[in-house]
Write an enzyme that holds these catalytic residues in place. Structure first.
Site, PDB file in Angstrom:
ATOM      1  N   LYS A 173       0.734  -1.571  -0.550  1.00  6.06           N
ATOM      2  CA  LYS A 173       0.061  -0.220   0.352  1.00  6.06           C
ATOM      3  C   LYS A 173       1.132   0.759  -0.599  1.00  6.06           C
ATOM      4  CE  LYS A 173      -2.325   2.853   2.315  1.00  6.06           C
ATOM      5  NZ  LYS A 173      -2.247   4.756   1.375  1.00  6.06           N
ATOM      6  N   GLY A 226       6.201   5.543   8.237  1.00  7.01           N
ATOM      7  CA  GLY A 226       5.255   6.657   8.066  1.00  7.01           C
ATOM      8  C   GLY A 226       5.079   6.709   9.790  1.00  7.01           C
ATOM      9  N   THR A 228       3.837   8.606  13.158  1.00  3.43           N
ATOM     10  CA  THR A 228       3.753   8.213  14.586  1.00  3.43           C
ATOM     11  C   THR A 228       2.470   7.780  15.168  1.00  3.43           C
ATOM     12  OG1 THR A 228       5.665   8.894  15.644  1.00  3.43           O
ATOM     13  CG2 THR A 228       4.274   8.267  16.828  1.00  3.43           C
ATOM     14  N   GLY A 231       1.460   5.171  13.312  1.00  2.00           N
ATOM     15  CA  GLY A 231       2.079   3.403  14.133  1.00  2.00           C
ATOM     16  C   GLY A 231       1.194   3.271  14.930  1.00  2.00           C
ATOM     17  N   GLU A 248       8.738   1.911  11.580  1.00  2.00           N
ATOM     18  CA  GLU A 248       9.283   2.558  11.143  1.00  2.00           C
ATOM     19  C   GLU A 248       8.991   4.089  11.170  1.00  2.00           C
ATOM     20  OE1 GLU A 248      11.109   5.382  10.199  1.00  2.00           O
ATOM     21  OE2 GLU A 248      11.704   4.663   8.289  1.00  2.00           O
ATOM     22  N   CYS A 282      13.390  11.274   7.832  1.00  2.00           N
ATOM     23  CA  CYS A 282      12.664  11.132   9.058  1.00  2.00           C
ATOM     24  C   CYS A 282      13.540  11.116   9.987  1.00  2.00           C
ATOM     25  CB  CYS A 282      11.733   9.643   9.672  1.00  2.00           C
ATOM     26  SG  CYS A 282      13.246   8.153   8.660  1.00  2.00           S
ATOM     27  N   GLU A 383       7.943  16.758  15.019  1.00  2.43           N
ATOM     28  CA  GLU A 383       8.184  16.593  14.226  1.00  2.43           C
ATOM     29  C   GLU A 383       8.028  17.435  12.900  1.00  2.43           C
ATOM     30  OE1 GLU A 383      10.400  12.575  11.698  1.00  2.43           O
ATOM     31  OE2 GLU A 383       8.025  12.591  11.642  1.00  2.43           O
TER      32      GLU A 383
END
Length: 487
Positions: A173, A226, A228, A231, A248, A282, A383
């Site tokens: 995906k 991708g 957080t 995630g 990650e 990242c 971020e």
């Protein structure tokens, strides 16, 4: 402008989802229109993947023969590197030098995993009784790979190559903004001879397609790169299934300049570490800690060098800082800076869209350096994922370690000093999955990569990368002719 079909269970078709435009962020033009997947496409891809993975022709294929297929894929990617680079530059805005490098990295990943597969042994364990004991590894079956928009083909390869090497089927995906390169990769893999059903590439909304893949009862593992927030959602869904995952995620990486650092080398590395890829990385070194004794002079030189960086379209060989991936993302980066300034940050350079002919139609943002804040400021904790650096002074190593580790993230770190023993000792104290000493943003497929804390779970790359897509099984073979002494 072209139309691109999606790849479902070995067949090309429009897909059940809505059509989506790929926008060139350098000028706002439409690169292509492509289909997207729906729930029915996911169901079909999973079922076809389950059958293909269970087919003895694939399940029992000798490792050296499967490695030969991976080599063919790697060779085909390299042969198409220029075409892949041009497409990815149009789709993401990145420079051609970077996108070609990403294509060659993907080719190298397939070759490395082929070599690792050919030399991967299972274990005959030490017996503790009258038994022959073995530890073997077997494919999981069907796995899901969800990849980001900032380095599409390289991230695709880092999941697809080990998963196929392990003998699985894969549902890939790609990110909504950058699906074209992943679809091109599917054509390359198909042309290299991968049996139908072992790969499906399913573009679409993460909340629909990604969620359906994650929650499907036949998906045995998810590998995700991708944000957080996403995630965490994947981890929660995986917990309900007791499914293994690798995540990650984000980062807010510190870069540390000691008083004895090689100044020119450090400045060059810092510029590359935060402003290459337009900061959309990242592991970007976005928190800069400089020893107070050299802070003012070092930052002044860094600002001057930053102002000399060439901003432009990715198709211009002179460009160092290309447009951001999308106009919405450019606005998000600008919002972070505006809030930081409102909270007291000082802009040393940048802080807005570049001015000049050719910039108005693109998603450009000038390389930016901020100072005048402390590490607890939002700009130091959140971020940004853009070309924004915050410079902070430090006085001693103990306080530096405490401040550098004062982050929910733990992905990467850079250290610049001439004192290697001190650098090594500092590297061991920093909470990060990767630490670079006197360099930055260098990668090797042979070296495991991942994060600590909210930067993720698990590791990718390395010789053991294939094992992450396998189940471990123990086998005991009774060698004693006598029956068990119980009944």
């Amino acid at each position: 402008m072209s139309f691109e079909e999606i790849y479902v269970a070995g067949r090309w078709r429009r897909g059940a989802g809505a059509l989506r435009e790929s926008i060139n962020p350098a000028d706002g033009s439409v690169v292509a229109v492509h289909g997207t997947a729906g729930i029915a496409d996911v169901e079909e891809a999973v079922e076809a993947g389950r059958r293909a993975a269970a087919d003895p022709a694939w399940r029992d294929m000798m490792p050296h023969l499967r490695a030969r297929l991976l080599h063919r894929i790697g060779d085909a990617i390299e042969a198409d590197a220029d075409g892949i680079a041009a497409l990815q530059t149009a789709d993401t805005g990145k420079t051609l030098a970077e996108t070609r490098g990403l294509a060659l990295s993907a080719a190298g990943t397939f070759r490395y995993m082929a070599a690792a597969l050919e030399t991967m042994d299972d274990v005959l364990t030490t017996p503790r009784g009258p038994n022959l004991t073995l530890s073997v590894h077997e494919p999981i079956g069907v796995v899901g790979a969800i990849t980001p928009w900032n380095s599409p083909i390289a991230s695709d390869a880092q999941k697809l190559a080990p998963a196929l090497a392990a003998g699985n089927a894969v549902l890939l995906k790609p990110a909504e903004w950058t699906s074209l390169v992943s679809l091109r990769l599917a054509r390359i893999v198909e042309g290299a001879g991968l049996p139908p059903g072992l790969l499906s590439v399913l573009p679409g909304d993460g909340a629909v397609v990604g969620d359906a893949i994650v929650r499907h009862r036949q998906i045995g593992k998810i590998a995700f790169t991708g944000g957080t927030v996403t995630g965490r959602r994947i981890a929660a869904a995986a917990a309900q299934k007791l499914m293994p995952i690798s995540l990650e995620l984000g980062g807010k990486s510190p870069t540390i300049v000691m008083a004895d650092a090689d100044i020119d080398r450090a400045i060059a590395g810092i510029l590359y570490g935060v402003f290459s890829s337009t900061g959309q990385s990242c592991i970007a070194g976005t928190r800069l800690f400089v020893h107070r004794s050299i802070f003012d002079s070092f930052v002044a030189q860094l600002v001057a060098r930053t102002q000399a960086l060439r901003v432009g379209p990715g198709t211009d060989p002179a460009t160092q800082v290309a447009p951001l991936v999308a106009f919405a993302h450019r606005d998000s980066v600008a919002g972070h800076v505006e809030r930081a300034v409102a909270a007291g940050a000082e802009i040393l350079t940048g802080g807005g869209r570049p001015v000049g002919e050719g910039y108005a139609g693109g998603a450009y943002y000038a390389p930016t350096i901020l100072t005048g804040v402390t590490n607890d400021a939002a700009i130091c904790q959140q971020e940004v994922f853009g070309p924004v650096l915050v410079a902070l002074p430090f006085d001693d190593v103990d306080s530096l370690v405490e401040t550098a580790n004062d982050s929910v993230y733990g992905l990467a770190c850079g250290i610049w000093t001439r004192d290697f023993p001190a650098a090594y000792a500092l590297a061991r104290r920093i909470e990060a999955g990767t630490v670079w000493i006197n360099t930055y943003k260098q990668f090797s497929i042979s070296t495991p990569f991942g994060g600590m804390k909210e930067s993720g779970l698990g590791r990718e790359k390395g010789r053991d990368g294939i094992r992450q897509y396998m189940n471990q099984k123990s086998i005991y073979v009774g060698m004693d002719p006598a029956p068990l002494r119980w009944a």
